[in-house]
Design a protein around this motif. Structure first.
Motif, PDB file in Angstrom:
ATOM      1  N   GLY A  23      -0.843  -3.484   0.372  1.00  0.00           N
ATOM      2  CA  GLY A  23       0.373  -4.040  -0.215  1.00  0.00           C
ATOM      3  C   GLY A  23       1.553  -3.918   0.739  1.00  0.00           C
ATOM      4  N   THR A  44       7.869   4.680  -0.090  1.00  0.00           N
ATOM      5  CA  THR A  44       7.209   4.264  -1.313  1.00  0.00           C
ATOM      6  C   THR A  44       6.268   3.141  -0.928  1.00  0.00           C
ATOM      7  N   GLN A  62       3.708  -0.009  -2.570  1.00  0.00           N
ATOM      8  CA  GLN A  62       3.182  -0.792  -3.672  1.00  0.00           C
ATOM      9  C   GLN A  62       1.713  -1.042  -3.379  1.00  0.00           C
ATOM     10  N   ASP A  65      -1.163  -3.074  -4.350  1.00  0.00           N
ATOM     11  CA  ASP A  65      -1.423  -4.312  -5.084  1.00  0.00           C
ATOM     12  C   ASP A  65      -2.906  -4.606  -5.277  1.00  0.00           C
ATOM     13  N   GLN A  82      -3.958   0.244  -9.185  1.00  0.00           N
ATOM     14  CA  GLN A  82      -2.742  -0.429  -8.750  1.00  0.00           C
ATOM     15  C   GLN A  82      -1.551   0.356  -9.273  1.00  0.00           C
ATOM     16  N   GLU A  98       2.712   1.983  -7.893  1.00  0.00           N
ATOM     17  CA  GLU A  98       3.696   2.261  -6.847  1.00  0.00           C
ATOM     18  C   GLU A  98       3.668   3.765  -6.647  1.00  0.00           C
TER      19      GLU A  98
END
Length: 190
Positions: A19, A44, A46, A48, A102, A104
């Motif tokens: 991601g 951070t 993500q 995906d 999935q 964050e």
């Protein structure tokens, strides 16, 4: 003591195999993640894809916590760990790591230095004695926060970070943090 509020729009965005990632801090400031010449990096990411592989990082100590969603990490093909939101996990960066789920997540990476990452909740406020063992503090807020430090009051929004850097070894300061949900990250950069 240097105090800085970082907003999401201030972060450096790049892609990774699963991601995108946002770099909130890299230390020293002239370091480049791609060169692996950092002592401390906070990001951070993500995630995906339903399944992704973490970049192996020899000589790096890693901390990770899902901010939302759940992750299952499989280290070296046999260590399975299911992470709930806000659960902190630390592991050696050289481990081959497969991620399922999935979400964050928040990451603290340390190379050649010591540090810590802790999930905090302090709706009534908590007083912190800074500078006793770490010279770099980074606080990532999941809710709005009020931070009082050095006769100043900072209003910090959800999804923002405060970076506190001591300019000398063992600089002493007190801080009070009022926030329902946040992460405290520390690094010993001297």
């Amino acid at each position: 003591m240097n105090i800085k509020i970082i907003q999401k729009s201030d972060t450096k965005v790049s892609g990774w195999s699963g991601g995108i990632t946002r770099e909130w801090l890299i230390w020293p400031p002239i370091a480049e993640y791609t060169q692996r010449n950092f002592q401390c990096r906070i990001s951070t990411a993500q995630v995906d894809l339903p399944e992704s592989v973490f970049t192996p990082l020899p000589d790096v100590h890693r901390f990770i916590a899902p901010l939302n969603g759940e992750l299952t990490l499989i280290h070296n093909g046999h260590i399975h760990l299911h992470l709930q939101p806000l659960q902190v996990h630390e592991f050696p960066g050289e481990w081959q790591t497969l991620s399922r789920g999935q979400a964050e997540d928040l990451n603290l990476m340390l190379k050649g230095i010591q540090g810590a990452m802790t999930y905090m909740t302090s709706p009534e406020g908590i007083s912190l004695d800074l500078g006793q063992s770490f010279q770099l503090e980074a606080w990532y807020f999941l809710k709005e926060a009020t931070v009082s430090m050095n006769n100043q009051v900072f209003q910090v929004n959800e999804g923002e970070m405060i970076i506190i850097h001591s300019l000398q070894d063992k600089e002493i300061a007190m801080a009070k943090v009022v926030c329902d949900r946040w992460f405290r990250m520390q690094a010993n950069i001297f």
